[in-house]
Scaffold this motif. Structure first.
Motif, mmCIF file in Angstrom:
data_model
loop_
_atom_site.group_PDB
_atom_site.id
_atom_site.type_symbol
_atom_site.label_atom_id
_atom_site.label_comp_id
_atom_site.label_asym_id
_atom_site.label_seq_id
_atom_site.Cartn_x
_atom_site.Cartn_y
_atom_site.Cartn_z
ATOM 1 N N TRP A 216 0.301 4.389 9.793
ATOM 2 C CA TRP A 216 -0.845 4.293 10.527
ATOM 3 C C TRP A 216 -1.814 5.154 10.993
ATOM 4 N N GLU A 217 -1.489 5.818 11.498
ATOM 5 C CA GLU A 217 -1.502 7.302 12.510
ATOM 6 C C GLU A 217 -2.658 7.699 11.453
ATOM 7 N N SER A 218 -1.461 8.025 10.593
ATOM 8 C CA SER A 218 -2.076 9.037 9.403
ATOM 9 C C SER A 218 -3.817 8.870 8.599
ATOM 10 N N GLY A 219 -3.729 7.194 9.270
ATOM 11 C CA GLY A 219 -4.684 7.095 8.336
ATOM 12 C C GLY A 219 -4.777 6.515 6.929
ATOM 13 N N GLN B 218 -2.840 4.320 4.101
ATOM 14 C CA GLN B 218 -2.150 2.974 3.714
ATOM 15 C C GLN B 218 -0.514 2.657 3.709
ATOM 16 N N PRO B 219 0.234 1.942 4.965
ATOM 17 C CA PRO B 219 1.927 2.082 4.333
ATOM 18 C C PRO B 219 1.833 0.847 3.393
ATOM 19 N N VAL B 220 3.497 1.387 2.829
ATOM 20 C CA VAL B 220 4.220 0.364 2.216
ATOM 21 C C VAL B 220 5.461 0.958 2.713
ATOM 22 N N VAL B 221 6.513 -0.543 2.094
ATOM 23 C CA VAL B 221 7.882 -0.156 2.723
ATOM 24 C C VAL B 221 8.557 -0.826 1.501
ATOM 25 N N ALA B 222 9.381 -0.162 0.836
ATOM 26 C CA ALA B 222 9.997 0.186 -0.331
ATOM 27 C C ALA B 222 11.589 0.149 -0.377
ATOM 28 N N LEU B 223 12.145 -1.617 -0.331
ATOM 29 C CA LEU B 223 13.271 -1.761 -0.071
ATOM 30 C C LEU B 223 14.149 -1.505 -1.581
ATOM 31 N N THR B 224 14.910 0.244 -0.785
ATOM 32 C CA THR B 224 15.666 0.724 -2.087
ATOM 33 C C THR B 224 16.904 -0.106 -2.669
ATOM 34 N N LYS B 225 17.318 -0.199 -3.444
ATOM 35 C CA LYS B 225 18.520 -0.645 -3.620
ATOM 36 C C LYS B 225 19.088 -1.693 -4.117
ATOM 37 N N ALA B 226 18.169 -2.651 -3.727
ATOM 38 C CA ALA B 226 18.377 -3.804 -3.904
ATOM 39 C C ALA B 226 19.152 -4.474 -5.238
ATOM 40 N N ASP B 227 19.691 -3.781 -6.159
ATOM 41 C CA ASP B 227 20.471 -4.601 -6.758
ATOM 42 C C ASP B 227 22.135 -3.991 -6.179
ATOM 43 N N LEU B 228 21.980 -4.128 -4.628
ATOM 44 C CA LEU B 228 23.478 -4.320 -4.558
ATOM 45 C C LEU B 228 23.288 -5.417 -3.366
ATOM 46 N N VAL B 229 22.087 -5.655 -3.884
ATOM 47 C CA VAL B 229 22.175 -7.008 -2.741
ATOM 48 C C VAL B 229 21.793 -8.191 -3.640
ATOM 49 N N PRO B 230 22.590 -8.913 -4.899
ATOM 50 C CA PRO B 230 22.584 -9.496 -5.989
ATOM 51 C C PRO B 230 21.836 -10.907 -5.379
ATOM 52 N N ASP B 231 22.316 -11.302 -3.960
ATOM 53 C CA ASP B 231 22.513 -12.501 -3.245
ATOM 54 C C ASP B 231 20.860 -12.957 -3.611
ATOM 55 N N ALA B 232 19.922 -13.839 -4.234
ATOM 56 C CA ALA B 232 18.755 -14.128 -4.152
ATOM 57 C C ALA B 232 18.191 -14.212 -3.122
#
Length: 363
Positions: A140-143, A145-159
């Motif tokens: 945010w300080e940089s100016g 727009q942040p986005v969070v990418a939760l990677t390796k989502a395939d390792l959490v098969p339970d929806a």
């Protein structure tokens, strides 16, 4: 070379009419515009309308880590010569800066002219919400727009479990898109590609967060080397050792960065305020303008803690990042140092007065 040919050659890298206007004073000198693709050992690769050239950065304040040439800069390059030199860089629109690991009060610029900061967080290990807050404060300080990418989502098969993790991070990141992604099954990649197509994105995160794998998925080819993470702690080796700027097939450019072990704040009070926007909003309802949210009567923040509206962890994290940022600023700002000393003295006097009052009751 005409301005039209320069525009068509550099437009995929983010060149626009505003950059062209900034470059006008240098054009009459026969110098070339170009975007810095990577920097290493005092030299950089710069893409120009003539192609990628190698240039020396010695002319651009080499001893100030905040003013050195960095990946994402728009450079002013000599048309020829051996060696060829970067003469200057155009004023940065945004800059992603962290404090250095040294004891000196210095900031280190990681990337310049970034529109989106994609914070990669691995779901292969326990999610560290405090570290996410730290990355977001710098973003945010940089100016950008942040986005969070939760990677390796395939390792959490339970929806249901995945939805719960996403909700936890969304609570930690108000106003920030949170996207679960998987380079294995392609989930979420279309969303990130759409975000990245809108300018320049920088990919940030710890080693082992899956940044290089994610970069390859967005690029559609194996450009970045990938190494396996350690099973014990989910951390990886520094696959990426320099910051590289790459053109995405769907538009936009991506800056991949090495894994960051330390993410120190650097004059990021505004960024911290945006990460904890709900606390800042509550603070505006406190009875006293200078409320420290500790024991003051009429404190809306403490009332939110008592009611369960605000998690205690969020307030503790907010205080921690503000204190850290204040210490960094105090290293270079005598006024802030004086304010901190006055605050210490005030708290010390209050503590002594409280002890005296207790002694009086005991006697």
């Amino acid at each position: 070379m005409t301005s039209t040919s320069v525009f068509s050659a550099l437009a995929p890298y983010g060149w626009d009419a505003a950059w062209a206007d900034e470059f006008t004073p240098y054009a009459s000198e026969g110098l070339l515009p170009g975007r810095v693709l990577r920097v290493d050992r005092g030299q950089c690769d710069v893409v120009t309308a003539d192609g990628v050239v190698r240039a020396d950065t010695a002319f651009v304040t080499p001893h100030d880590p905040m003013r050195v040439v960095c990946t994402g800069d728009w450079a002013v390059v000599e048309p020829g010569g051996n060696p060829r030199y970067v003469r200057a860089y155009l004023p940065r629109r945004t800059a992603f800066v962290r404090s250095t690991s040294s004891k000196r009060s210095e900031g280190q610029i990681l990337a310049a002219n970034v529109d989106h900061a994609i914070v990669a967080v691995s779901l292969a290990v326990e999610v560290d919400l405090g570290r996410i807050e730290r990355f977001l404060a710098l973003a945010w300080e940089s100016g950008a727009q942040p986005v969070v990418a939760l990677t390796k989502a395939d390792l959490v098969p339970d929806a249901a479990t995945l939805a719960h993790l996403v909700q936890d991070v969304e609570t930690t990141a108000p106003g920030v898109p949170v996207v679960p992604v998987s380079a294995v099954d392609g989930a979420g990649l279309d969303v990130l590609a759409a975000v990245a197509s809108g300018g320049t994105s920088v990919l940030l995160g710890q080693s082992g967060a899956g940044k290089s794998t994610l970069a390859n998925a967005l690029l559609g080819e194996d450009v970045m080397d990938v190494q396996a993470t350690r099973d014990a702690d989910g951390k990886g080796r520094h696959t990426t050792t320099t910051r590289n700027l790459l053109v995405l097939p769907g538009g936009g450019v991506l800056i991949d960065t090495p894994g960051l072990r330390g993410v120190g704040l650097w004059d990021a009070e505004t960024g911290v305020g945006q990460v904890f926007s709900e606390i800042e909003e509550l603070a505006g309802r406190c009875r006293f303008q200078d409320c420290a949210h500790e024991s003051e009567p009429g404190c809306a923040v403490l009332a939110a803690i008592d009611s369960g509206e605000l998690p205690v962890r969020r307030l503790e994290s907010y205080r921690k990042l503000l204190r850290e940022n204040q210490r960094i600023v105090a290293k270079t700002d005598a006024r802030v140092r004086a304010e901190i000393r006055r605050d210490w003295k005030r708290k010390g006097a209050e503590g002594r007065a409280a002890m005296e009052a207790k002694r009086g009751r005991w006697q």
